[in-house]
Design an enzyme around this catalytic site. Structure first.
Site, PDB file in Angstrom:
ATOM      1  N   LYS A 101     -57.482 -36.207  75.189  1.00  0.00           N
ATOM      2  CA  LYS A 101     -56.558 -35.137  75.532  1.00  0.00           C
ATOM      3  C   LYS A 101     -55.230 -35.414  74.830  1.00  0.00           C
ATOM      4  CE  LYS A 101     -53.637 -33.175  78.983  1.00  0.00           C
ATOM      5  NZ  LYS A 101     -52.804 -33.539  80.126  1.00  0.00           N
ATOM      6  N   GLY A 162     -46.214 -31.480  87.169  1.00  0.00           N
ATOM      7  CA  GLY A 162     -45.755 -32.060  88.427  1.00  0.00           C
ATOM      8  C   GLY A 162     -44.878 -31.160  89.277  1.00  0.00           C
ATOM      9  N   ALA A 188     -51.500 -28.523  84.303  1.00  0.00           N
ATOM     10  CA  ALA A 188     -50.129 -28.699  84.813  1.00  0.00           C
ATOM     11  C   ALA A 188     -49.658 -27.527  85.668  1.00  0.00           C
ATOM     12  CB  ALA A 188     -49.125 -28.923  83.684  1.00  0.00           C
ATOM     13  N   GLY A 189     -49.004 -27.881  86.776  1.00  0.00           N
ATOM     14  CA  GLY A 189     -48.323 -26.890  87.599  1.00  0.00           C
ATOM     15  C   GLY A 189     -49.029 -26.464  88.868  1.00  0.00           C
ATOM     16  N   ASN A 210     -53.402 -33.364  88.744  1.00  0.00           N
ATOM     17  CA  ASN A 210     -53.177 -34.731  89.177  1.00  0.00           C
ATOM     18  C   ASN A 210     -52.235 -34.751  90.377  1.00  0.00           C
ATOM     19  OD1 ASN A 210     -52.315 -37.860  87.435  1.00  0.00           O
ATOM     20  ND2 ASN A 210     -52.665 -37.469  89.575  1.00  0.00           N
ATOM     21  N   THR A 211     -50.982 -34.341  90.156  1.00  0.00           N
ATOM     22  CA  THR A 211     -49.959 -34.447  91.194  1.00  0.00           C
ATOM     23  C   THR A 211     -50.331 -33.678  92.457  1.00  0.00           C
ATOM     24  OG1 THR A 211     -48.310 -34.625  89.432  1.00  0.00           O
ATOM     25  CG2 THR A 211     -47.488 -34.217  91.648  1.00  0.00           C
TER      26      THR A 211
END
Length: 259
Positions: A101, A162, A188-189, A210-211
């Protein structure tokens, strides 16, 4: 019904990918990944020990590469050269594997991608035989350029890394999905399960997060919720939603009413 996620020559049953950062320890990381049903696990090569440091816990002692597909990423890179070197390092650490990635950031605070450096790195890595999944802005023009360059998956952000702000610009995502010849994976987001479901309902091929899981009050339970959200969103997309209207429409027939 077979509904596999296809990336290059690879096929996956799960459309959810999970990152390995921000958990309290590697055991919680493993438990969350197991609960999510994810088959692809992303790892920040510059921040995670995969055997580089013999005196520290090794993620690969918890995440078996024979069970999960390890997707090394270039998180923390701000130039094409740094990202290229990081991918070359990952190839050495992971026995020649070329599935990566690519992530080249432009700013340390907002973590938006530097697209000129991203495109430069992508072209070099593809020429070197890497299979590149690329983190990018939600600009349809840049996404098309990366698609044409030979990236195996296009990964536009939904909102800043994040942030948990969710799908800020569904219209751009829809255009990217319509134009892309490669899988479009939101990266993301995402903040909660409804965000994941919305992305899948739009027609995204998958989601990387992830977050949203690692920073939840109960990461294992949130991982399970995300698994269900991705599945339900995908099924809703395949089913085809009803048209939106500006007026009401009775669900029961008007004929045969009792007078």
């Amino acid at each position: 019904m077979s509904d596999k996620l296809k990336i290059g020559e690879r096929s996956f049953s799960s459309r959810l990918m999970l990152g390995t950062g921000k958990y309290k320890d590697f055991q919680e990381t493993k438990d969350a990944i197991s609960a999510s049903g994810a088959e692809i696990v992303t790892v920040a090569i510059r921040r995670t020990n995969l055997g580089q440091n013999s005196n520290e816990p090794n993620l690969l002692d918890f995440i078996d590469p024979e069970k999960w597909t390890i997707l090394p990423n270039t998180a923390g890179c701000f130039t094409a050269d740094d990202a290229i070197r990081t991918c070359q390092l990952s190839r050495e650490l992971l026995d020649g594997k070329t599935f990566v990635k690519l992530e080249v950031l432009g700013d340390e605070e907002n973590l938006f991608p530097n697209m000129s450096e991203t495109i430069k790195a992508a072209q070099t890595l593809i020429d070197e035989g890497f299979e590149v999944l690329v983190y990018c802005s939600d600009d349809p023009i840049f996404c098309k350029e990366l698609d044409d360059a030979g990236c195996v998956a296009i990964m536009p952000l939904a909102s800043p890394i994040g942030s948990g702000l969710g799908i800020i610009n569904p219209y751009n995502l829809s255009m990217i999905i319509e134009d892309s010849q490669k899988p479009v994976i939101v990266d993301a987001g995402v903040g909660t399960a409804s965000d994941a479901s919305i992305a899948m309902e739009l027609g995204c091929d998958g989601i990387l997060m992830n977050t949203a899981v690692a920073m939840a009050q109960n990461p294992i339970l949130m991982a399970s919720a995300m698994k269900k959200a991705v599945l339900s969103g995908r099924e809703a997309y395949l089913a085809g939603r009803m048209p939106k209207k500006n007026y009401g429409s009775a669900s029961s027939p008007k004929k045969g009413l009792i007078e």
